[in-house]
Design a protein around this motif. Structure first.
Motif, PDB file in Angstrom:
ATOM      1  N   ASP A 276      -6.766   4.452   5.041  1.00  0.00           N
ATOM      2  CA  ASP A 276      -7.020   3.183   4.376  1.00  0.00           C
ATOM      3  C   ASP A 276      -6.357   2.016   5.083  1.00  0.00           C
TER       4      ASP A 276
ATOM      5  N   TRP B 252       0.834  -1.212   0.000  1.00  0.00           N
ATOM      6  CA  TRP B 252       0.000   0.000   0.000  1.00  0.00           C
ATOM      7  C   TRP B 252       0.863   1.255   0.000  1.00  0.00           C
TER       8      TRP B 252
ATOM      9  N   GLY C 215      -8.308   9.123   3.761  1.00  0.00           N
ATOM     10  CA  GLY C 215      -7.864   7.752   3.622  1.00  0.00           C
ATOM     11  C   GLY C 215      -6.408   7.577   3.262  1.00  0.00           C
TER      12      GLY C 215
END
Length: 255
Positions: free
Chosen positions: A107, A27, A48
């Motif tokens: 996130d 990520w 996020g």
């Protein structure tokens, strides 16, 4: 020339789920690759994704080699604040202005167990990370040192590392990447070195030989002498661990 300003973050994942560090590294590196395409100076706090900015540069994303003394599992990241205090560091501080609601949205909520950040100031003679990247340097392993020094002795210790320790480690295949004084305290330092498995093993055996515990390799007595010299500056814990760069991060070797 402005002083280099950086951020080092150590992230831990509990319970012991081995997929969580991978999810986090994937990520993180993906969204920072997108940030590299932003215009210079453009930055914003997004829902996020935290702050988006190319000036807050993810230079290194590493998986900690647990057998060298890290908690399992752990990720270490190294960030370069382009422009120093008035550049990327200012941008990071601005996200706390007014304590906006999206500051608390991410996130990766519930993915990390804990995260500890150290703000770093480059010591005199420390390589500029931008120059290291421009050169294309990358190593398959990195040696990460954190040490507690006597109050006020941080820069003196780092100068001794640069002048005395760096040449001997270079003889054993270790390249100095960073000499850092931890900011907002006067008792902690961080150093970072590029290396590989063979160089790491050779260094350990040369030290063992100097201690009389290995008669099959040449001893390097400088390694033992350095540890005595370092104690002139240290006042508490000293630790070195190995880090493995995540593929796709800027300090990772490219295929």
């Amino acid at each position: 020339m402005r002083r280099g300003v950086h951020l080092l973050e150590e992230v831990e994942f509990h319970p012991m789920n081995s997929r969580r560090p991978l999810e986090y590294l994937r990520w993180l590196t993906d969204y920072k690759r997108e940030d590299d395409r932003l215009a210079e100076g453009a930055h914003e706090l997004t829902e996020g994704m935290s702050i988006r900015s190319r000036e807050i540069d993810l230079v290194g994303a590493f998986y900690a080699v647990g057998i060298t003394g890290h908690p399992q599992f752990k990720v270490v990241t190294l960030w370069d604040c382009h422009g120093g205090w008035d550049g990327g560091w200012r941008q990071m501080l601005e996200i706390y202005d007014d304590v906006k609601e999206n500051l608390f949205l991410s996130d990766i909520d519930d993915l990390r167990f804990s995260a500890f950040s150290r703000p770093l100031g480059a010591a005199p003679g420390s390589p500029a990370l931008a120059d290291v990247l421009a050169e294309g340097y990358a190593a398959p392993l990195y040696l990460f040192e954190s040490a507690e020094v006597r109050p006020g002795a941080a820069l003196d210790y780092l100068e001794a590392v640069r002048e005395e320790r760096a040449p001997m480690l270079a003889d054993h295949g270790h390249r100095l990447v960073g000499l850092y004084e931890v900011q907002f305290c006067d008792t902690e330092v961080v150093t970072l070195w590029g290396t590989d498995i063979d160089a790491h093993l050779g260094l350990q055996r040369a030290r063992d030989a100097a201690l009389g515990m290995d008669d099959e390799v040449e001893a390097d007595h400088r390694l033992v002498s350095w540890r005595k010299r370092a104690r002139e500056f240290l006042s508490g814990p000293w630790r070195e661990n190995l880090l493995s760069p995540y593929p796709g991060s800027k300090l990772a070797p490219r295929d």
